[in-house]
Scaffold this active site. Structure first.
Site, PDB file in Angstrom:
ATOM      1  N   GLY A  55       0.829  -1.205   0.000  1.00  0.00           N
ATOM      2  CA  GLY A  55       0.000   0.000   0.000  1.00  0.00           C
ATOM      3  C   GLY A  55       0.858   1.247   0.000  1.00  0.00           C
ATOM      4  O   GLY A  55       0.361   2.356  -0.170  1.00  0.00           O
TER       5      GLY A  55
ATOM      6  N   ASP B  47       3.441   2.287  -2.156  1.00  0.00           N
ATOM      7  CA  ASP B  47       4.045   1.881  -3.420  1.00  0.00           C
ATOM      8  C   ASP B  47       5.527   2.221  -3.618  1.00  0.00           C
ATOM      9  O   ASP B  47       6.309   1.376  -3.995  1.00  0.00           O
ATOM     10  CB  ASP B  47       3.256   2.497  -4.595  1.00  0.00           C
TER      11      ASP B  47
ATOM     12  N   TYR C  70       4.386  11.100  -3.035  1.00  0.00           N
ATOM     13  CA  TYR C  70       3.659   9.865  -2.702  1.00  0.00           C
ATOM     14  C   TYR C  70       4.048   9.311  -1.336  1.00  0.00           C
ATOM     15  O   TYR C  70       3.746   9.919  -0.329  1.00  0.00           O
ATOM     16  CB  TYR C  70       3.948   8.885  -3.833  1.00  0.00           C
TER      17      TYR C  70
ATOM     18  N   GLU D  39      -5.671  13.130  -1.694  1.00  0.00           N
ATOM     19  CA  GLU D  39      -5.160  11.767  -1.509  1.00  0.00           C
ATOM     20  C   GLU D  39      -4.088  11.772  -0.409  1.00  0.00           C
ATOM     21  O   GLU D  39      -4.073  10.909   0.453  1.00  0.00           O
ATOM     22  CB  GLU D  39      -4.582  11.265  -2.834  1.00  0.00           C
TER      23      GLU D  39
END
Ligand code: GLC
Length: 429
Positions: free
Chosen positions: A166, A168, A353, A397
């Site tokens: 999860g 990445d 990210y 996100e």
């Protein structure tokens, strides 16, 4: 907590996002970037849905488990409808399922979700029926992990692809990824860059290696009796294992309440063995847990959020205290907790990210672990900062932990679900 909006206002906004991304029997993480059902997204989303519609929350879980594989694995994506806005799609995975799925899995948050849905239910008859249906399925998934991802019975499972974690593109995978070749992969075109800023996403080099692994496993017909040993990437992530341990413990709670003592006992045993084995992942020089590279037989030199998420496993008191200290240290370096990587590490990247940004779902899981360890004030602080992020930057996100800037996709489902949980403050130990 110095918020401009009332919890009721935040709840209404969050509910709107859940409705926007609701596809009837499952919810997409966000329109465009992620047009299918993702495994841990769905389990976390059910936690939000339960505040407004309990049957819908259970349905989210039932839909996911309808696509459980015969061997017990629950896939990371279910491709319910065709959509060429995402790559790699079903034709690349080629797992041969009637409703296509990927061939890898994701963090098992199911046990935790089911326990909360079950224990807080107002519609108790439906909760009992749903839990009865899901218990054996989640139990099989837990057993699948220990059978197929821990062949030597160490008590800890390995991931064979970074997407399973999860997280990445975490720094954790950098060194082991050097072992993953890139030669021979079919030419491809990424779709994520059409929806999100390239500076916020994984690099091309990482994508090549993600795809090499997919093609390698596909060549082995997705046979889980072979994949672990055949993978050049076998990573034991403390965060992932902590989620699995918690899922086993929480499933056992529900099983006991429903009189399934054997199932409960089995899950308690798996959880305890995992908890004992976690100690082997402790890395003194960084004051937290770290990933273990099973192929290289070494602990990774990487202070990521995975080692902090470990607190969810119900650790010994001294270790939980050490994690609190670690979060306090991180707090001095950022404006918003909890960064996915240590900002004092040169590899930290505030917007890329899983290499720095904060994610509300991780904050949520950490606060559950902290509350279970009686570290309530730090948990409350993380919750308050998470809600401040929403007020500043909306339901993104993920977020830059320095500026609070929104990153990645917008109107994000699991972010909304976590806001609902934070607003309700109905946390159980
Ligand atoms: C990204 C995240 C993963 C998540 C998915 C859908 O791939 O890294 O954790 O499940 O998006 O939101």
């Amino acid at each position: 907590m110095n918020l401009i909006s009332t919890p009721a206002e935040l709840m209404t906004k969050a509910e709107g996002i859940l409705a926007l991304n609701d596809r009837g029997s499952y919810t997409v993480p966000t329109h465009g970037l992620y047009p299918f059902q993702w495994n841990w997204d769905s389990c976390l989303v059910s936690l939000g849905q339960r505040h407004t519609n309990e049957p819908r929350a259970w349905l989210e879980l039932h839909t996911l488990f309808e696509h459980q594989w015969d061997d017990g694995m629950v896939p990371h994506i279910v491709f319910h409808e065709l959509d060429d806005g995402y790559f790699p799609g079903p034709e690349i995975w080629a797992t041969g399922k009637s409703v296509p799925t990927t061939g890898i899995t994701q963090p098992p948050v199911a046990g935790l979700a089911i326990r909360r849905l079950f224990e807080d239910a107002t519609d108790t008859a439906n909760a009992k029926r749903s839990a009865e249906r899901l218990l054996p399925l989640v139990d099989r998934w837990h057993q699948w992990f220990y059978n197929h991802r821990d062949p030597e019975r160490t008590g800890l499972v390995a991931l064979i692809h970074p997407w399973e974690s999860g997280r990445d593109n975490s720094v954790d995978w950098d060194a082991p990824f050097e072992r993953v070749p890139v030669d021979g992969i079919a030419p491809y075109e990424r779709r994520d860059l059409q929806h999100a800023d390239a500076a916020h996403r994984p690099t091309k080099d990482q994508y090549d290696r993600y795809l090499w692994l997919v093609e390698h496993f596909r060549d082995l017909n997705w046979d889980n009796t072979k994949l672990h040993d055949a993978s050049p990437f076998q990573l034991v992530d403390p965060g992932f294992n902590a989620i699995l341990i918690r899922s086993c413990d929480d499933l056992a709670e529900v099983a006991e309440a429903l009189g399934h003592t054997e199932l409960a006992k089995r899950n308690r045993t798996m959880a305890q063995k995992g908890r004992d084995a976690m100690e082997s992942l402790w890395q003194e020089n960084i004051g937290q847990y770290a990933c273990y590279d099973r192929v290289a037989n070494t602990l990774c030199d990487s202070a990521s959020i995975g080692g902090i998420l470990a607190v969810l496993a119900g650790l010994p008191k001294a270790r939980a205290k050490a994690i609190v200290k670690r979060i306090e240290t991180l707090k001095e370096q950022v404006n918003y907790l909890v960064p996915s990587h240590d900002p004092s590490d040169a590899r930290f990247d505030a917007k890329r990210y899983w290499r720095g940004p904060c994610w509300l779902i991780v904050n949520y899981l950490i606060t559950i672990g902290l509350r279970s360890a009686d570290e309530v004030s730090l948990a409350q602080e993380i919750e308050a900062q998470s809600l401040r992020l929403i007020e500043t930057s909306g339901f993104a996100e993920y977020y830059d932990p320095m500026t609070g800037e929104p990153c990645g996709g917008s109107s994000f489902t699991w972010t909304a679900a976590m806001v609902m949980e934070f607003c309700q403050e109905r946390h159980i130990a």
